[in-house]
Write an enzyme that holds these catalytic residues in place. Structure first.
Site, short mmCIF file in Angstrom:
data_model
loop_
_atom_site.label_atom_id
_atom_site.label_comp_id
_atom_site.label_asym_id
_atom_site.label_seq_id
_atom_site.Cartn_x
_atom_site.Cartn_y
_atom_site.Cartn_z
N GLY A 146 0.82 -1.20 0.00
CA GLY A 146 0.00 0.00 0.00
C GLY A 146 0.86 1.26 0.00
CB CYS A 147 -0.06 4.79 -0.59
SG CYS A 147 -1.52 4.93 0.47
CE1 TYR A 148 -0.41 7.82 4.92
CE2 TYR A 148 -2.22 6.27 5.14
CZ TYR A 148 -1.75 7.58 5.12
OH TYR A 148 -2.63 8.63 5.29
#
Length: 338
Positions: A146-148
Site C-alpha cells: 500500500g501507499c503508506y
C-alpha cells in the site's frame, strides 16, 4: 500478440489508474473488467469515452480463467484472497492490491480478520521492487504494498541497521484524499476535508505492523514503529516524515551519501537536495527522498503519488517483472502538476 489482462475491482480510483497504464503498455491488453455489477467502463469513468470500449462484468472466476493470463485484484481486504484461492493451479499470474497477502498470518489476523488462505501467504512475494526484485521475477502471486508502507519503507530501509532500537521510529504521514477510496463517508465529504487536516488511527493504524514487519525483515534491525497518518485536502500525493536516533557509531553519517549509494541503480528513486515536494511526484512512479542528520538525530522525508507508486503503477511494475519485461514499461515519469 498481447498478453490478456483482467482487472477485478475496476470501479475504484486504483482501477482507473490501472486502465490508463495498460492502455499505454506495449505487451499487456485489458481484456476483462470485473466489478460487483454490470456496466460500461465509459459510464463509470466518463473520461474513458472514445478511448476504450469495454463492458464491466460481474466478477466471475471462471471467466477470468478463460480470458486472462494476468489479473490485478483491486479489491478491499478479505475480497482479494477469495479470488486468489479460486485461481490456484490456473497458471494465471496475480498482482493483489488488497492487504490480504502483505503480512504474516499473525499480523494479518491481528489487524483484519481470520485468513482464508494461510498457505497463500507463505508463497506470496511482497511487491516492493527495490528489496524483492529477484523474487518478484519468479512469482505467481505478488502482494502489492500500500501507499503508506511503500513510502515509509523506501525512506527508512537505507538507515534501518544504523538506528537505535530503544528509540524506535516515529512516522508522520500525510495522504491525499484519493487514498481514502471512493466509498462515501462523512470524513471524506468536501466540507470535511476542504481547508482542513486531521490525523486518524494514531499509533493504532494497521499499516504500522506492515511497516514494522518489512522494515525488520529486510535489515538486521529490531525497531518498533510509531505511525500516525493524516488526511490532507489534496486529490493525490503522499508525504512521509520519519524521525529516528542514530547509533553512536553512525552519528556522523552523511545521510544523502547513504541514500545515493543504497539506491544508485534504482531508476525510480530520486535523492533530493532539499525537502520533498508532493507536486514533483504527483502523477509519476517516482519516490523522492531527502534526509538530514543533526547530532545523531535523523529526519527522513519521502514523497510518492499514493494511487500510482502506492498502488497502480507499482502493480504494473511488478507485473512487468513477473513476465520478464523491463520493469519501466508504461510507468509514468512526468508530473502533470504545475
Amino acid at each position: 500478440m498481447k498478453i490478456p489482462v483482467g482487472i477485478v475491482g475496476i470501479s475504484g480510483y486504483t482501477g482507473l489508474e490501472l486502465v490508463k497504464l495498460l492502455l499505454n503498455h506495449p505487451h499487456f491488453e485489458l481484456s476483462y473488467a470485473g466489478a460487483t455489477s454490470q456496466n460500461e467502463l465509459k459510464d463509470i469513468f466518463p473520461s474513458l469515452a472514445g478511448v476504450i470500449n469495454l463492458k464491466v462484468e460481474v466478477a466471475d472466476v471462471s471467466e477470468i480463467k478463460k480470458r486472462c493470463n494476468l489479473v490485478f485484484l483491486a479489491l478491499p481486504h478479505t475480497e482479494g484472497m477469495k479470488i486468489v484461492k479460486e485461481l490456484k493451479g490456473s497458471n494465471i499470474k496475480i498482482v493483489d492490491l488488497s492487504a490480504d497477502y502483505r503480512v504474516s498470518l499473525e499480523n494479518y489476523e491481528k489487524n483484519y480478520c481470520p485468513h482464508l488462505d494461510p498457505e497463500g501467504i507463505k508463497s506470496a512475494v511482497y511487491g516492493l521492487i527495490e528489496i524483492n526484485r529477484n523474487k518478484i521475477m519468479g512469482a505467481s502471486l505478488v502482494a502489492n504494498p500500500g501507499c503508506y508502507p511503500t513510502c515509509s519503507l523506501l525512506a527508512l530501509l537505507p538507515f534501518a541497521s544504523m538506528l537505535e532500537s530503544k528509540f524506535g521510529v516515529m512516522i508522520d504521514a500525510k495522504s491525499g484524499l484519493s487514498g481514502a477510496g471512493k466509498s462515501l463517508k462523512a470524513s471524506s465529504h468536501f466540507v470535511s476535508v476542504n481547508e482542513n487536516m486531521n490525523a486518524y488511527s494514531p499509533l493504532t493504524h494497521r499499516h504500522s505492523d506492515e511497516i514494522k514487519e518489512h522494515l525488520n525483515l529486510n535489515s538486521d534491525a529490531n525497531l518498533d514503529v510509531m505511525f500516525v497518518p493524516h488526511l490532507i485536502p489534496l486529490t493525490r500525493g503522499m508525504l512521509v516524515s520519519a524521525y529516528a536516533v542514530l547509533k553512536g557509531e553512525f552519528k556522523d553519517i552523511q545521510p544523502l551519501e547513504i541514500l545515493r549509494e543504497f539506491y544508485k541503480d534504482e531508476p525510480f528513486i530520486r535523492i533530493r537536495n532539499e525537502a520533498v515536494s508532493i507536486k514533483n511526484v504527483a502523477g509519476t512512479h517516482f519516490c523522492d527522498i531527502y534526509a538530514i542528520n543533526k547530532n545523531g538525530k535523523l529526519w527522513i522525508n519521502g514523497g510518492i503519488d499514493n494511487v500510482l507508486r502506492g498502488a497502480s503503477s507499482q502493480a504494473v511494475a511488478n507485473a512487468n517483472l513477473m513476465f520478464g519485461f523491463d520493469e519501466k514499461l508504461a510507468l509514468p515519469m512526468l508530473s502533470s502538476q504545475i
